[in-house]
Design a protein around this motif. Structure first.
Motif, PDB file in Angstrom:
ATOM      1  N   GLU A   1       0.824  -1.205   0.000  1.00 21.46           N
ATOM      2  CA  GLU A   1       0.000   0.000   0.000  1.00 21.46           C
ATOM      3  C   GLU A   1       0.861   1.260   0.000  1.00 21.46           C
ATOM      4  O   GLU A   1       0.534   2.248  -0.664  1.00 21.46           O
ATOM      5  CB  GLU A   1      -0.922  -0.021   1.218  1.00 21.46           C
ATOM      6  N   SER A   2       1.966   1.238   0.740  1.00 25.69           N
ATOM      7  CA  SER A   2       2.859   2.402   0.754  1.00 25.69           C
ATOM      8  C   SER A   2       3.490   2.618  -0.611  1.00 25.69           C
ATOM      9  O   SER A   2       3.562   3.747  -1.108  1.00 25.69           O
ATOM     10  CB  SER A   2       3.936   2.216   1.825  1.00 25.69           C
ATOM     11  N   LEU A   3       3.938   1.546  -1.224  1.00 23.81           N
ATOM     12  CA  LEU A   3       4.509   1.668  -2.561  1.00 23.81           C
ATOM     13  C   LEU A   3       3.457   2.151  -3.559  1.00 23.81           C
ATOM     14  O   LEU A   3       3.766   2.911  -4.482  1.00 23.81           O
ATOM     15  CB  LEU A   3       5.087   0.326  -3.006  1.00 23.81           C
ATOM     16  N   ALA A   4       2.214   1.724  -3.361  1.00 23.80           N
ATOM     17  CA  ALA A   4       1.147   2.130  -4.286  1.00 23.80           C
ATOM     18  C   ALA A   4       0.887   3.629  -4.249  1.00 23.80           C
ATOM     19  O   ALA A   4       0.377   4.189  -5.218  1.00 23.80           O
ATOM     20  CB  ALA A   4      -0.137   1.371  -3.967  1.00 23.80           C
ATOM     21  N   VAL A   5       1.229   4.286  -3.134  1.00 22.43           N
ATOM     22  CA  VAL A   5       1.071   5.748  -3.062  1.00 22.43           C
ATOM     23  C   VAL A   5       2.429   6.446  -3.196  1.00 22.43           C
ATOM     24  O   VAL A   5       2.587   7.600  -2.820  1.00 22.43           O
ATOM     25  CB  VAL A   5       0.363   6.190  -1.760  1.00 22.43           C
ATOM     26  N   GLU A   6       3.402   5.712  -3.732  1.00 18.46           N
ATOM     27  CA  GLU A   6       4.705   6.268  -4.101  1.00 18.46           C
ATOM     28  C   GLU A   6       5.551   6.705  -2.905  1.00 18.46           C
ATOM     29  O   GLU A   6       6.309   7.674  -2.986  1.00 18.46           O
ATOM     30  CB  GLU A   6       4.548   7.423  -5.090  1.00 18.46           C
ATOM     31  N   THR A   7       5.454   5.962  -1.822  1.00 19.61           N
ATOM     32  CA  THR A   7       6.312   6.219  -0.671  1.00 19.61           C
ATOM     33  C   THR A   7       7.346   5.100  -0.570  1.00 19.61           C
ATOM     34  O   THR A   7       6.975   3.920  -0.527  1.00 19.61           O
ATOM     35  CB  THR A   7       5.485   6.286   0.626  1.00 19.61           C
ATOM     36  N   PRO A   8       8.640   5.440  -0.540  1.00 20.47           N
ATOM     37  CA  PRO A   8       9.673   4.408  -0.389  1.00 20.47           C
ATOM     38  C   PRO A   8       9.508   3.648   0.924  1.00 20.47           C
ATOM     39  O   PRO A   8       8.953   4.171   1.897  1.00 20.47           O
ATOM     40  CB  PRO A   8      10.974   5.212  -0.407  1.00 20.47           C
ATOM     41  N   VAL A   9      10.015   2.425   0.959  1.00 16.88           N
ATOM     42  CA  VAL A   9       9.810   1.536   2.102  1.00 16.88           C
ATOM     43  C   VAL A   9      11.141   0.968   2.573  1.00 16.88           C
ATOM     44  O   VAL A   9      12.000   0.606   1.761  1.00 16.88           O
ATOM     45  CB  VAL A   9       8.854   0.383   1.727  1.00 16.88           C
ATOM     46  N   ILE A  10      11.278   0.889   3.890  1.00 15.59           N
ATOM     47  CA  ILE A  10      12.354   0.129   4.521  1.00 15.59           C
ATOM     48  C   ILE A  10      11.707  -1.090   5.170  1.00 15.59           C
ATOM     49  O   ILE A  10      10.807  -0.950   5.993  1.00 15.59           O
ATOM     50  CB  ILE A  10      13.088   0.945   5.597  1.00 15.59           C
ATOM     51  N   SER A  11      12.136  -2.287   4.801  1.00 12.45           N
ATOM     52  CA  SER A  11      11.594  -3.507   5.396  1.00 12.45           C
ATOM     53  C   SER A  11      12.733  -4.408   5.848  1.00 12.45           C
ATOM     54  O   SER A  11      13.740  -4.552   5.160  1.00 12.45           O
ATOM     55  CB  SER A  11      10.725  -4.261   4.396  1.00 12.45           C
ATOM     56  N   THR A  12      12.545  -5.044   6.982  1.00  8.92           N
ATOM     57  CA  THR A  12      13.514  -6.037   7.427  1.00  8.92           C
ATOM     58  C   THR A  12      13.361  -7.319   6.610  1.00  8.92           C
ATOM     59  O   THR A  12      12.382  -7.515   5.891  1.00  8.92           O
ATOM     60  CB  THR A  12      13.305  -6.376   8.905  1.00  8.92           C
ATOM     61  N   PHE A  13      14.340  -8.200   6.789  1.00  8.14           N
ATOM     62  CA  PHE A  13      14.286  -9.501   6.139  1.00  8.14           C
ATOM     63  C   PHE A  13      13.106 -10.339   6.630  1.00  8.14           C
ATOM     64  O   PHE A  13      12.821 -11.392   6.061  1.00  8.14           O
ATOM     65  CB  PHE A  13      15.579 -10.281   6.400  1.00  8.14           C
TER      66      PHE A  13
ATOM     67  N   GLY B   1      13.296   1.084  -2.342  1.00  9.92           N
ATOM     68  CA  GLY B   1      13.394   1.003  -0.895  1.00  9.92           C
ATOM     69  C   GLY B   1      14.602   0.211  -0.462  1.00  9.92           C
ATOM     70  O   GLY B   1      15.558   0.011  -1.226  1.00  9.92           O
ATOM     71  N   TRP B   2      14.546  -0.256   0.787  1.00 13.07           N
ATOM     72  CA  TRP B   2      15.667  -0.956   1.408  1.00 13.07           C
ATOM     73  C   TRP B   2      15.152  -2.244   2.041  1.00 13.07           C
ATOM     74  O   TRP B   2      14.142  -2.243   2.760  1.00 13.07           O
ATOM     75  CB  TRP B   2      16.298  -0.089   2.504  1.00 13.07           C
TER      76      TRP B   2
END
Length: 425
Positions: free
Chosen positions: A331-343, A356-357
């Motif tokens: 959902e964050s990517l769908a509104v063009e916001t970069p994302v940091i996610s853990t493994f 993102g990362w």
């Protein structure tokens, strides 16, 4: 114009230059293929669709709606109060839970639901989740009626998830769940990592790797003057989801504490339903770090308010220990916001698609990614967000997801070849 407002203007220009008309090509190519054989009737089951905050409450009915053009019907059977009619035509059949007491109340026993499944004319059963009777009854129906049975664990076989109430789950497995799992024709995994969880539990049936889908919000509706005003002078990092120990939010706060002095205007917003009083534990942690005015633990947001928060964040941070999908990332990517996610979540594509990362667990890795994200010029973060939205539209649109699953159904019913997205043990 500065900060996030400048980023939004840059995004609009980039979308106009690049165009979004071609990103549906993959889904269109799949749609052109004809599902062989007569129409199929599928029944999906899950414990509940009552909570708008639970991912399956959205994704299972939405999947059924997307399947409708490709199968005869895809109904949803669940527990709870009668649901209002849906505007997408999906039929959600609800059954009341039988009166039970103590821990047994969590099992979701319903003789009416069981009878409905045992007398169903469905060609195939597809259940979502584990550890409740609505995930057991369709296995019994599949055995008695000699029908294929798919099971989507929905992250519930992950090592982290299995640690919670482990004794109860072992008992439920021995008494009920194993008997249903033994007749599974094919598992439904939302990512390769979930296949690993399935295999680690000793289960060897084929598994179809098909992610959840995403409805892309209308960005023009989100980019109103109020959005620009809200983002101009209030930069923040966002984490949105259940406030639960497995989400690793204590590590996120610890990471924020390491970068807070370098970014004195940036806040950390943690938004979601509190589970077990964990929100108070996080507030005490923020207070101990002298960050109580810059770390907010907030009530859940839904609908447009949720997407507004995602759209106006500098970056979305997911610090989870384990997720099978993490809808909030999509959902964050769908509104063009970069994302940091853990493994802990299967989002290695953040790196591959340069939106993102994807990082190791712990405060050190999260702090490093936050530093990098916040040091970027707004236009650079905007470009990352554009790539993320294009990725969601290309690979996660519901049309393509539904067609992939429809071909799995055809294969299970011996009406078509084995799809390439099915893996064997």
């Amino acid at each position: 114009m500065n900060g996030r407002s400048a980023a939004m203007a840059h995004r609009a220009a980039a979308r106009a230059e690049a165009g979004e008309d071609g990103v549906q090509r993959c889904a269109d190519e799949l749609a052109a293929s004809v599902l062989p054989g007569p129409p199929i009737k599928v029944i999906h089951t899950l414990g509940s669709v009552a909570s708008e905050l639970a991912g399956p409450s959205y994704s299972v009915p939405r999947l059924a709606a997307a399947l409708a053009p490709h199968v005869f019907s895809a109904d949803v059977i669940t527990l709870g109060a009668t649901q209002p009619p849906r505007d997408d035509g999906v039929r959600v059949h609800t059954y009341h839970q039988d009166p039970t007491f103590g821990p047994l109340a969590k099992l979701g026993r319903s003789r009416a639901m069981r009878q409905a499944l045992l007398t169903s004319d469905a060609d195939l059963f597809h259940t979502h989740g584990l550890w409740m009777m609505p995930n057991v009854y369709p296995g019994e129906a599949a055995r008695r009626l000699n029908r294929p049975f798919m099971l989507a664990p929905r992250g519930m076989l992950g090592a982290g998830a299995l640690q919670f109430s482990s004794g109860v789950k072992r008992a439920f497995w021995a008494i009920w769940q194993k008997r249903a799992v033994d007749v599974v024709s094919c598992f439904h995994a939302t990512a390769p990592s979930e296949v690993e969880d399935i295999r680690a539990y000793g289960l060897r049936q084929p598994a179809a790797i098909i992610p959840n889908g995403i409805d892309l919000p209308d960005l023009s509706a989100l980019d109103c003057p109020a959005t620009h005003a809200a983002s101009k002078d209030d930069p923040f990092i966002l984490s949105l989801g259940r406030i639960h120990p497995k989400k690793g939010l204590d590590r996120l706060i610890a990471a924020f504490a390491r970068i807070a002095d370098a970014h004195p205007s940036v806040r950390l917003r943690i938004i979601g339903p509190d589970e077990g009083g964990h929100a108070d534990e996080l507030r005490r942690q923020a207070q101990a770090a002298d960050l109580e005015t810059r770390v907010s633990i907030e009530a859940p947001l839904l609908g447009a308010e949720k997407f507004h928060a995602m759209r106006t964040a500098q970056v979305f941070a997911l610090s989870t220990q384990h997720e099978n999908f993490a809808m909030t990332v999509a959902e964050s990517l769908a509104v063009e916001t970069p994302v940091i996610s853990t493994f802990g979540a299967p989002w290695q594509g953040l790196t591959e698609h340069r939106c993102g990362w994807w990082i190791d667990h712990g405060p050190d890795a999260m702090a490093a990614a936050l530093r990098q994200a916040l040091a970027m010029p707004p236009a650079q973060r905007a470009t990352m967000g554009e790539r993320g939205r294009a990725w969601m539209q290309r690979d996660f649109a519901w049309e393509g997801i539904a067609i992939k699953l429809a071909h799995v159904y055809a294969w299970l019913l011996k009406r078509g070849p084995k799809p390439a997205w099915i893996v064997d043990a």
